[in-house]
Design an enzyme around this catalytic site. Sequence first.
Site, short mmCIF file in Angstrom:
data_model
loop_
_atom_site.label_atom_id
_atom_site.label_comp_id
_atom_site.label_asym_id
_atom_site.label_seq_id
_atom_site.Cartn_x
_atom_site.Cartn_y
_atom_site.Cartn_z
CB CYS A 52 -0.91 0.01 1.22
SG CYS A 52 -2.03 -1.39 1.35
CG ASN A 316 -0.89 -7.16 8.59
OD1 ASN A 316 0.16 -7.64 8.96
ND2 ASN A 316 -0.97 -6.30 7.58
CE1 TYR A 437 -18.25 21.89 17.26
CE2 TYR A 437 -18.66 22.34 19.59
CZ TYR A 437 -18.50 22.79 18.29
OH TYR A 437 -18.59 24.14 18.01
#
Length: 464
Positions: A52, A316, A437
């Site tokens: 990747c 994995n 938030y």
Amino acid sequence: MSISHGSAERLVVIGGDAAGMSAASQARRLKGPGELEIVAFERGHFSSFSACGIPYWVGGAVAARDELIARTPEEHRARAIDLRMRTEVTEIDVAGGRVRARDVDSGAESWTSYDKLVIATGARPIRPDLPGVDAPGVHGVQTLDDGQALLDTLTGVPARRAVVVGAGYIGVEMAEALIARGYEVTVVNRGSEPMATLDPDMGRLVHRAMEGLSITMVNDAEVTKILTGEDGGVRAVGTEAAEFPADVVVLGIGVRPETTLARAAGLPLGEHGGLLTDLAMRVRGHRNIWAGGDCVEVLDLVSGRERHIALGTHANKHGQVIGTNAGGGYATFPGVVGTAVSKVCDLEIARTGLREKDARRAGLQYVTVTIESTSRAGYYPGAAPMTVKMLAERRTGRLLGVQIVGREGAAKRVDIAAVALTARMTVEEMTSLDLGYAPPFSPVWDPVLVAARKAVTAVRDGPG
């Protein structure tokens, strides 16, 4: 059939990357060399590497190839794993409990018996049978050897035009890598929009953004040939309608499970060509054979169907499960919801769960909503636009899928939806999630929750 090797059993692993070496390493943690001998075969030059990461190495974000190697052959051997590099398994004799392997460099062949076998042969890139596809300058990107060959071409070619064939994850990531290296990039895509893992309306957002990054997108175009120059090297990519000049071509068409050995051995394969396993990752019908990684099909927890998803995260996890079971423990891999993220330059792309066509194929009725929001509170500096699309099951309101396209802070929001999918939450239940938030991180209503609220209304207003 069980074969004795003194007092120790023998575990043979085919494949030295994520799934195979994770399995070997986990089995070694559970059993020492006196109880379990481990022999692993890898046909390439490298073990335990991150495929990747190859686009980011090619693009220069990762400085050196070795940064992509998690564990070298020497490190594996130091843990009493007999890892035999440049050795390709050519046959599995299930009845005899043995595998035949060939030394890639010398051609010498030998048989190795096993008590337990792990098949982790990965996937192979789709390489279309086209005129010129084997010409110098045409590259696939699957292994570190592939990445090195591409880098050698890029540094040796004075001109600066590249064509990427395919617009999936590998295609868009390689487009970014080539842009980062200063190439003029054209992406030729057989689909109507890039990123077929998204619905076309979300893929259209990726299309527009890629063109804004000076990448030329050519959709609805089937490559028919690769043209070569007088020196035999690539000079252009041809379709039925046009030719696109190229000094280098990267194939990003996707991969298929590498199950040639398994098929020849009579092991069970699914409709996508991947090995079929039970929840313990044991090959169905075979007590002492396991399989994991890109060569298997996995259960989609949302649709209930088998899928082939080639991702290192799954590989994995498969390896951990296999190694635990092969080492005498117990573990299971329940399935996936299909989460994936990617980026092209500063555009982030994410999806999890079902697309519209997946839902239709599974026989589900659904509603869709799409919302526009921002990554942070609108008044906070750096707030970037984000589009979220959500699918929910009609009548029940069960979340079915989420797709997100946006700038910084967009992609990893898909993890909220991945957890909700795994928990089989409804969109109404999602609206009450206690998400973090603060203005630098999110609007008061996170974009995923805004989409969930809108989906609740769509479910209620839809037919019963």
